[in-house]
Design a protein around this motif. Structure first.
Motif, PDB file in Angstrom:
ATOM      1  N   LEU A 104      10.902   9.050   0.174  1.00 47.84           N
ATOM      2  CA  LEU A 104      10.529   7.362   0.775  1.00 47.84           C
ATOM      3  C   LEU A 104      10.981   7.675   2.377  1.00 47.84           C
ATOM      4  O   LEU A 104      10.397   6.809   3.219  1.00 47.84           O
ATOM      5  CB  LEU A 104      10.542   5.476   0.412  1.00 47.84           C
ATOM      6  N   MET A 105      12.057   7.728   2.215  1.00 48.23           N
ATOM      7  CA  MET A 105      12.695   7.761   3.272  1.00 48.23           C
ATOM      8  C   MET A 105      12.624   9.119   4.322  1.00 48.23           C
ATOM      9  O   MET A 105      12.930   8.782   6.013  1.00 48.23           O
ATOM     10  CB  MET A 105      14.369   7.160   3.776  1.00 48.23           C
ATOM     11  N   GLY A 106      12.180  10.284   4.102  1.00 47.75           N
ATOM     12  CA  GLY A 106      11.484  11.020   4.571  1.00 47.75           C
ATOM     13  C   GLY A 106      13.420  11.954   4.917  1.00 47.75           C
ATOM     14  O   GLY A 106      14.262  12.853   5.435  1.00 47.75           O
ATOM     15  N   VAL A 107      14.092  11.471   3.289  1.00 44.68           N
ATOM     16  CA  VAL A 107      15.504  12.885   3.466  1.00 44.68           C
ATOM     17  C   VAL A 107      15.099  13.732   3.116  1.00 44.68           C
ATOM     18  O   VAL A 107      14.800  13.937   1.573  1.00 44.68           O
ATOM     19  CB  VAL A 107      16.065  11.703   2.468  1.00 44.68           C
ATOM     20  N   PRO A 108      15.688  15.677   3.680  1.00 40.68           N
ATOM     21  CA  PRO A 108      15.006  16.072   3.008  1.00 40.68           C
ATOM     22  C   PRO A 108      16.022  16.306   1.947  1.00 40.68           C
ATOM     23  O   PRO A 108      17.269  16.653   0.997  1.00 40.68           O
ATOM     24  CB  PRO A 108      15.961  17.020   3.994  1.00 40.68           C
ATOM     25  N   HIS A 109      15.620  17.130   0.936  1.00 35.21           N
ATOM     26  CA  HIS A 109      16.004  18.190  -0.154  1.00 35.21           C
ATOM     27  C   HIS A 109      17.476  18.276  -0.317  1.00 35.21           C
ATOM     28  O   HIS A 109      18.357  17.891  -1.597  1.00 35.21           O
ATOM     29  CB  HIS A 109      14.402  18.479  -1.031  1.00 35.21           C
ATOM     30  N   ALA A 110      17.492  19.229   0.540  1.00 35.28           N
ATOM     31  CA  ALA A 110      18.170  19.753   0.292  1.00 35.28           C
ATOM     32  C   ALA A 110      19.609  19.246   0.512  1.00 35.28           C
ATOM     33  O   ALA A 110      20.815  18.938   0.278  1.00 35.28           O
ATOM     34  CB  ALA A 110      18.349  21.183   1.808  1.00 35.28           C
ATOM     35  N   GLY A 140       0.919  -0.873  -0.318  1.00 34.17           N
ATOM     36  CA  GLY A 140      -0.339  -0.043  -0.252  1.00 34.17           C
ATOM     37  C   GLY A 140       0.803   1.339   0.443  1.00 34.17           C
ATOM     38  O   GLY A 140       0.215   2.182  -0.683  1.00 34.17           O
ATOM     39  N   ARG A 141       1.809   1.318   1.167  1.00 31.39           N
ATOM     40  CA  ARG A 141       2.863   2.609   0.712  1.00 31.39           C
ATOM     41  C   ARG A 141       3.366   2.563  -0.704  1.00 31.39           C
ATOM     42  O   ARG A 141       3.831   3.858  -1.710  1.00 31.39           O
ATOM     43  CB  ARG A 141       3.806   1.984   1.353  1.00 31.39           C
ATOM     44  N   VAL A 142       3.892   1.228  -1.092  1.00 30.35           N
ATOM     45  CA  VAL A 142       3.980   1.776  -2.687  1.00 30.35           C
ATOM     46  C   VAL A 142       2.911   1.846  -3.732  1.00 30.35           C
ATOM     47  O   VAL A 142       3.663   2.926  -3.966  1.00 30.35           O
ATOM     48  CB  VAL A 142       5.066   0.409  -3.369  1.00 30.35           C
ATOM     49  N   ALA A 143       2.287   1.818  -3.500  1.00 28.40           N
ATOM     50  CA  ALA A 143       1.235   2.216  -4.537  1.00 28.40           C
ATOM     51  C   ALA A 143       1.031   3.702  -4.134  1.00 28.40           C
ATOM     52  O   ALA A 143       0.458   4.199  -5.226  1.00 28.40           O
ATOM     53  CB  ALA A 143      -0.207   1.175  -4.393  1.00 28.40           C
ATOM     54  N   ALA A 144       0.811   3.660  -2.466  1.00 27.13           N
ATOM     55  CA  ALA A 144       0.585   5.319  -2.871  1.00 27.13           C
ATOM     56  C   ALA A 144       1.587   6.228  -3.409  1.00 27.13           C
ATOM     57  O   ALA A 144       1.284   7.560  -3.443  1.00 27.13           O
ATOM     58  CB  ALA A 144       1.122   5.898  -1.185  1.00 27.13           C
ATOM     59  N   MET A 145       3.002   5.442  -4.010  1.00 28.40           N
ATOM     60  CA  MET A 145       3.552   6.415  -4.596  1.00 28.40           C
ATOM     61  C   MET A 145       3.584   7.166  -6.069  1.00 28.40           C
ATOM     62  O   MET A 145       4.247   7.311  -6.093  1.00 28.40           O
ATOM     63  CB  MET A 145       5.418   5.559  -4.382  1.00 28.40           C
ATOM     64  N   GLU A 150      10.943  15.801  14.082  1.00 28.42           N
ATOM     65  CA  GLU A 150      10.433  16.323  13.777  1.00 28.42           C
ATOM     66  C   GLU A 150       9.659  14.682  12.493  1.00 28.42           C
ATOM     67  O   GLU A 150      10.117  14.468  11.279  1.00 28.42           O
ATOM     68  CB  GLU A 150      10.658  17.209  12.031  1.00 28.42           C
ATOM     69  N   PRO A 151       8.407  14.060  13.391  1.00 37.04           N
ATOM     70  CA  PRO A 151       8.401  12.894  12.221  1.00 37.04           C
ATOM     71  C   PRO A 151       7.506  13.021  11.451  1.00 37.04           C
ATOM     72  O   PRO A 151       6.549  14.520  11.339  1.00 37.04           O
ATOM     73  CB  PRO A 151       7.501  12.072  13.686  1.00 37.04           C
ATOM     74  N   GLY A 152       7.716  11.875  10.302  1.00 40.20           N
ATOM     75  CA  GLY A 152       6.631  12.615   8.817  1.00 40.20           C
ATOM     76  C   GLY A 152       6.056  11.262   9.158  1.00 40.20           C
ATOM     77  O   GLY A 152       6.075  10.464   9.214  1.00 40.20           O
ATOM     78  N   ALA A 153       5.190  11.602   7.317  1.00 40.62           N
ATOM     79  CA  ALA A 153       5.081  10.402   6.835  1.00 40.62           C
ATOM     80  C   ALA A 153       5.667   9.233   6.368  1.00 40.62           C
ATOM     81  O   ALA A 153       4.891   8.305   4.902  1.00 40.62           O
ATOM     82  CB  ALA A 153       3.545  10.057   5.919  1.00 40.62           C
ATOM     83  N   ASP A 154       7.051   9.163   6.432  1.00 38.01           N
ATOM     84  CA  ASP A 154       7.819   8.391   5.517  1.00 38.01           C
ATOM     85  C   ASP A 154       8.336   7.370   6.520  1.00 38.01           C
ATOM     86  O   ASP A 154       8.273   6.793   7.902  1.00 38.01           O
ATOM     87  CB  ASP A 154       9.365   9.571   5.758  1.00 38.01           C
ATOM     88  N   LEU A 155       8.797   6.433   5.787  1.00 41.86           N
ATOM     89  CA  LEU A 155       9.529   5.182   6.115  1.00 41.86           C
ATOM     90  C   LEU A 155      10.303   5.194   6.904  1.00 41.86           C
ATOM     91  O   LEU A 155      10.377   4.361   8.242  1.00 41.86           O
ATOM     92  CB  LEU A 155       9.547   3.897   4.733  1.00 41.86           C
ATOM     93  N   LEU A 156      11.181   6.198   7.605  1.00 36.41           N
ATOM     94  CA  LEU A 156      12.444   6.187   8.787  1.00 36.41           C
ATOM     95  C   LEU A 156      11.562   6.603  10.020  1.00 36.41           C
ATOM     96  O   LEU A 156      11.822   6.292   9.990  1.00 36.41           O
ATOM     97  CB  LEU A 156      13.121   7.018   8.010  1.00 36.41           C
ATOM     98  N   THR A 157      10.759   7.315   9.845  1.00 33.59           N
ATOM     99  CA  THR A 157       9.864   7.801  11.202  1.00 33.59           C
ATOM    100  C   THR A 157       8.887   5.970  11.716  1.00 33.59           C
ATOM    101  O   THR A 157       8.766   6.452  12.658  1.00 33.59           O
ATOM    102  CB  THR A 157       8.862   8.818  10.599  1.00 33.59           C
ATOM    103  N   ALA A 158       8.261   5.453   9.819  1.00 37.36           N
ATOM    104  CA  ALA A 158       7.684   3.999  10.920  1.00 37.36           C
ATOM    105  C   ALA A 158       9.055   3.594  11.567  1.00 37.36           C
ATOM    106  O   ALA A 158       8.384   2.450  12.598  1.00 37.36           O
ATOM    107  CB  ALA A 158       7.186   3.552   9.719  1.00 37.36           C
TER     108      ALA A 158
END
Length: 380
Positions: free
Chosen positions: A142-148, A97-102, A192-200
């Motif tokens: 996916l992992m929540g790595v900041p764009h910068a 489901g996480r993959v499909a949502a991407m 600063e948690p997010g909806a990413d895999l690393l937060t999970a």
């Protein structure tokens, strides 16, 4: 005895299937002796049988193919219950489901990169404009790595598959930099948690299911394993379709099935990670002794004529590009999705796509365990 060197995992490793039997002795670039398995059925056996150990393959005394191995703390270097425990955590967070949502986000990224390709004009490089930036952006999202941080991260992340492109000292430095970065990112995600895999995964750590070392290593493994391999797979898929116009037409009719066939015929990782026999095993017509190393030629196994006969009536069998059994790549659905979306939208956007004339349109990567174009110049 076949001398297997760096050239042997280059652009078209058909040397792996020219002579000899289903399992042949080789000498690795490190000077060690191993067995190379080229038969589909025996390959599946090696990839699933507990008598062939990944943990033993990263032990100090083990025969080595090269020094680009996952660390012992990586899930990719474990066997048995410890591997299964970490695998359950990955499959519980890295869900279908996480993959499909991407998919919608990947489509937007691809279209943006195709805009860049079109703006660069005929002769533009598909690798620079699409195949390289897409997997990096997808993995960072996916992992929540900041764009910068993405560009800096991209210079480090290929180290897992680096065979000769950097010195041993540079490899160690990159590994340390990556580990420090991931540990810092974990602390940032706590604040600063997010909806990413690393937060999970951090939530799994906080629940006592993962140690901090396992959390950091798992994050790095997911990022590194999905980067160079997907870059190569996109480039190889595009090149295959440009070389075979009939296959290109069929791709647009059934893109999902066509992607699987492209993955089978041209795996960007032609060899498995090594395994070491923990007891003596009869492997086809050879005897593998305890302590001996075994590699699987994914390239050859995927082209085993007894399993994949030529012609339209052949019955499809599962290819081994993403491995098989307990260590099958958990990121396979994400890689398949990226290849399908990238190639389909590229061909629909540029129906006259072809290799650029003039200077060599294709330049191959060198010094990596993966294979694929470094540059792929196209016109339309």
């Amino acid at each position: 005895m076949t001398q297997l060197g760096l050239d042997d995992i280059g652009p078209l490793p058909d040397h792996l299937g020219r002579d000899g039997g289903a399992t042949v002795p080789i000498v690795t670039p490190m000077g060690d002796r191993m067995w190379l398995v080229r038969d589909y059925a025996l390959a599946r056996l090696v990839l699933t049988d507990a008598r062939f150990s990944r943990a033993e393959a990263v032990a100090p005394h083990a025969p080595r193919f090269n020094d680009a191995q996952p660390v012992p703390a990586s899930m990719m270097s474990m066997d048995g219950s410890e591997h299964a425990r970490l695998r359950r955590i990955i499959t519980g967070t890295f869900t279908s489901g996480r993959v499909a949502a991407m998919a919608p986000g990947i489509e937007r990224l691809v279209d943006r990169h195709l805009d860049d390709l079109e703006a660069a004009g005929p002769g533009a490089d598909v690798m620079d404009r699409l195949a390289v930036p897409l997997p990096l952006a997808v993995l960072c999202t996916l992992m929540g790595v900041p764009h910068a941080d993405s560009l800096r991260f991209g210079t480090w992340v290929g180290v897992l598959f680096d065979v000769s492109a950097s010195t041993p000292q540079q490899k160690v430095r990159h590994r340390v930099e990556l580990a420090r970065y991931m540990a810092g990112l974990v602390e940032r995600k706590r604040r600063e948690p997010g909806a990413d895999l690393l937060t999970a995964l951090i939530e799994r750590h906080d629940g006592g299911e993962l140690s901090l070392t396992e959390l950091v290593t798992m994050g790095l493994s997911l990022l590194m394993a999905g980067y160079e391999t997907t870059i190569g797979q996109i480039g190889l898929a595009v090149l295959s379709l440009l070389a075979e116009p009939a296959r290109r037409d069929g791709f647009l009719e059934r893109p999902a099935a066509a992607v699987e066939e492209l993955l089978r015929l041209n795996p960007s990782t032609p060899l498995s990670f090594p395994r070491v026999a923990v007891e003596t095993v009869e492997l086809g017509d050879v005897t593998v002794r305890a302590g001996e190393g075994v590699l699987v030629s994914l390239f050859d196994a995927n082209r085993d004529g007894r399993v994949f006969p030529a012609g339209p009536d052949r019955r499809p069998a599962p290819h081994l590009t993403f491995g098989h059994g307990p260590h099958r790549c958990p990121g396979a659905p994400l890689a398949q999705l990226q290849v399908r979306i990238a190639v389909e939208r590229l061909l629909r956007r540029f129906p006259g796509l072809r290799l650029a004339g003039g200077a060599p349109a294709v330049q191959w990567k060198d010094g990596l365990l993966t294979r694929g174009p470094a540059h792929l110049h196209v016109s339309w």
